[in-house]
Design an enzyme around this catalytic site. Sequence first.
Site, PDB file in Angstrom:
ATOM      1  N   LYS B 106      18.070 -12.085  47.496  1.00 22.75           N
ATOM      2  CA  LYS B 106      19.123 -11.386  48.230  1.00 22.75           C
ATOM      3  C   LYS B 106      19.409 -12.160  49.514  1.00 22.75           C
ATOM      4  CE  LYS B 106      19.886  -7.406  51.200  1.00 22.75           C
ATOM      5  NZ  LYS B 106      19.561  -6.013  51.561  1.00 22.75           N
ATOM      6  N   GLY B 167      20.666   0.897  57.891  1.00 25.82           N
ATOM      7  CA  GLY B 167      19.843   1.905  58.561  1.00 25.82           C
ATOM      8  C   GLY B 167      20.615   2.997  59.274  1.00 25.82           C
ATOM      9  N   ALA B 193      23.093  -0.879  51.761  1.00 28.67           N
ATOM     10  CA  ALA B 193      23.007  -0.500  53.173  1.00 28.67           C
ATOM     11  C   ALA B 193      23.991   0.610  53.522  1.00 28.67           C
ATOM     12  CB  ALA B 193      23.270  -1.672  54.113  1.00 28.67           C
ATOM     13  N   GLY B 194      23.505   1.536  54.330  1.00 29.17           N
ATOM     14  CA  GLY B 194      24.362   2.574  54.877  1.00 29.17           C
ATOM     15  C   GLY B 194      24.309   3.904  54.152  1.00 29.17           C
ATOM     16  N   ASN B 215      17.163   1.590  51.483  1.00 24.20           N
ATOM     17  CA  ASN B 215      15.798   1.581  52.004  1.00 24.20           C
ATOM     18  C   ASN B 215      15.572   2.767  52.932  1.00 24.20           C
ATOM     19  OD1 ASN B 215      13.304   1.040  53.214  1.00 24.20           O
ATOM     20  ND2 ASN B 215      13.688  -1.114  53.475  1.00 24.20           N
ATOM     21  N   THR B 216      16.302   2.793  54.064  1.00 20.36           N
ATOM     22  CA  THR B 216      16.036   3.813  55.077  1.00 20.36           C
ATOM     23  C   THR B 216      16.327   5.224  54.586  1.00 20.36           C
ATOM     24  OG1 THR B 216      16.780   2.137  56.636  1.00 20.36           O
ATOM     25  CG2 THR B 216      16.386   4.322  57.522  1.00 20.36           C
TER      26      THR B 216
END
Lengths: 66, 263
Positions: B106, B167, B193-194, B215-216
């Site tokens: 990535k 995040g 992301a997001g 992830n987050t």
Amino acid sequence: MNLIVNGEARTFEPLPHLAALVSALGLDGRKVAIERNLEIVPRSAYGKMALADGDRIEIVHFIGGG
Amino acid sequence: MDGSTHAAPDTWTVAGRTFTSRLIVGTGKYKDYAENAAAADAAGAEIVTVALRRVNLSDPSQPMLVDYVKPDRFTFLPNTAGCFTGEEAVRTLRLAREAGGWDLVKLEVLSDTKHLLPDMEETLRALKLLIADGFQVMVYCSDDPVYALKLEEAGAAAIMPAAAPIGSGRGIQNFLNLGLIIEQAKVPVLVDAGVGTASDAVLAMEAGCDAVLMNTAIAGAKDPIRMAVAMKHAVIAGREAFLAGRMAKKSYADPSSPMAGLI
């Protein structure tokens, strides 16, 4: 001998090759990747790669990330 | 696919590798590697992203990611998080290739630590360097259809636009652009992301994404394992709804029970 390992100046007894450095640091060579003076050293070459005073060694591994 | 009555399994393929799970999870920000492994498991993930950093020389006995999240169980997708130039990204991924022995990676080249949005000019340059070096590259990018096409033309294995800053948990900010990116792409498109909660993942999949990377949203939930389960179901639900084809939106009500034969 004097080496820069992960940015830190360190002094070691004379080391015959990179594999000896890996064990002197208490690391498992199967779980890391290593650069010597910005060149990647293949894992199969750790036992043959001689070290010289002043070598810059980077030892990295996988950690959590997104 | 859970609960599906279709005979053919619903899979997706990136760089010649075929996967059933459409949820890729990160391995950062967990309390510890054990929770991390449990969350990846609960998410039903087959691919996990990982970062590459210096080993801790002062305490070599510290727990290591690979002892918990095992490379023989998950496909590791090494990232270039923290890289701001193409050269840094190439150096990092060459080391990752040596550490792991695989070439699917990535790419993310960031521009600014405040918003962590990608530097697209540098990302495109780094992509070309990596492809010349034999990597298969999934590319984190802005939600710009013009740059997305340039990445694909340069040989990206997957296009991964940010829904919102890394995040931030704010969900998809530009459905119009995301739709254009999906429509034109011939390689997989993933929202990366997001994502903040399960409904964001559903919306990404309903929009036609091939998969979602987060992830987050999982690691930062009060109960990460439970959120991992929620995300697994969300991605499946969104994908199934996309395949099913939603009903047309109407301006007025349309009764579900017949009006004829009323007593």
